[in-house]
Motif scaffolding. Structure first.
Motif, mmCIF file in Angstrom:
data_model
loop_
_atom_site.group_PDB
_atom_site.id
_atom_site.type_symbol
_atom_site.label_atom_id
_atom_site.label_comp_id
_atom_site.label_asym_id
_atom_site.label_seq_id
_atom_site.Cartn_x
_atom_site.Cartn_y
_atom_site.Cartn_z
ATOM 1 N N ASN A 56 -1.933 1.063 -4.606
ATOM 2 C CA ASN A 56 -1.390 -0.107 -3.762
ATOM 3 C C ASN A 56 -2.247 -1.351 -5.092
ATOM 4 O OD1 ASN A 56 -4.214 -0.709 -4.715
ATOM 5 N ND2 ASN A 56 -4.854 0.645 -1.903
ATOM 6 N N THR A 79 -2.452 -6.375 -4.852
ATOM 7 C CA THR A 79 -2.404 -7.556 -3.840
ATOM 8 C C THR A 79 -1.645 -8.390 -4.304
ATOM 9 O OG1 THR A 79 -3.878 -6.763 -2.726
ATOM 10 C CG2 THR A 79 -3.690 -9.050 -2.370
ATOM 11 N N ARG A 136 0.646 -0.934 0.022
ATOM 12 C CA ARG A 136 -0.010 -0.242 -0.031
ATOM 13 C C ARG A 136 0.872 1.489 0.203
ATOM 14 N NH1 ARG A 136 -3.062 -3.341 4.057
ATOM 15 N NH2 ARG A 136 -4.849 -3.434 2.999
#
Ligand SMILES: *[C@@H]1O[C@H](CO)[C@@H](O)[C@H](O)[C@H]1NC(C)=O
Ligand SMILES: *[C@@H]1O[C@H](CO)[C@@H](O)[C@H](O)[C@H]1NC(C)=O
Length: 118
Positions: A96, A98, A62
């Motif tokens: 960000n 993931t 992040r």
């Protein structure tokens, strides 16, 4: 690298014995870096093999409100263990990302993840 202090990482590990899991590509090479970009994040992600099991782990980066990710590189370190990695959320152009790192059944994984941006 003081900018690392403003950033957070969450690592979670899951082990599943069922093989009904989506498999991504072996490596991720997304985006481009320019001279104004910095290495925002570097992490080695390692997991030893567990017989008969698929293991996966989500790596979350992040940035802050002004962060823009310009490139994401995730590559297997050393000999291949047939592992895979893919972007689940966020990515190039976002603040960000993931990434999900996933082993092949009965194998482990060893990845180097680099995230560049500004
Ligand atoms: C926000 O993140 C960028 C890297 O993307 C860093 O260069 C900058 O110093 C950070 N700003 C603050 C206020 O932490
Ligand atoms: C990523 O940033 C967006 C805002 O740009 C936010 O809505 C989202 O929840 C963030 N996701 C993660 C995993 O931090």
């Amino acid at each position: 690298m003081k900018s690392i202090l403003a950033l957070s990482v969450v690592l979670a590990l899951a082990v599943v014995t069922n093989t009904a899991v989506v498999k991504g590509p072996a490596n991720v090479n997304l985006g481009f870096t320019s001279s104004s970009d910095k290495l925002l994040f570097r992490q080695y992600v390692y997991q030893p093999a567990i017989p008969n099991s698929v293991q996966y782990q989500d790596v979350v980066f992040r940035g802050n409100r002004s962060t823009r990710i310009t490139a994401i590189y995730a590559s297997e370190v050393g000999y291949t263990q047939y592992a895979s990695v893919r972007v689940l959320y966020g990515g190039v152009g976002y603040q960000n990302v993931t990434l999900r790192v996933q082993s092949a059944k009965g194998y482990g994984y060893y990845y180097l993840i680099d995230i560049w941006g500004r």
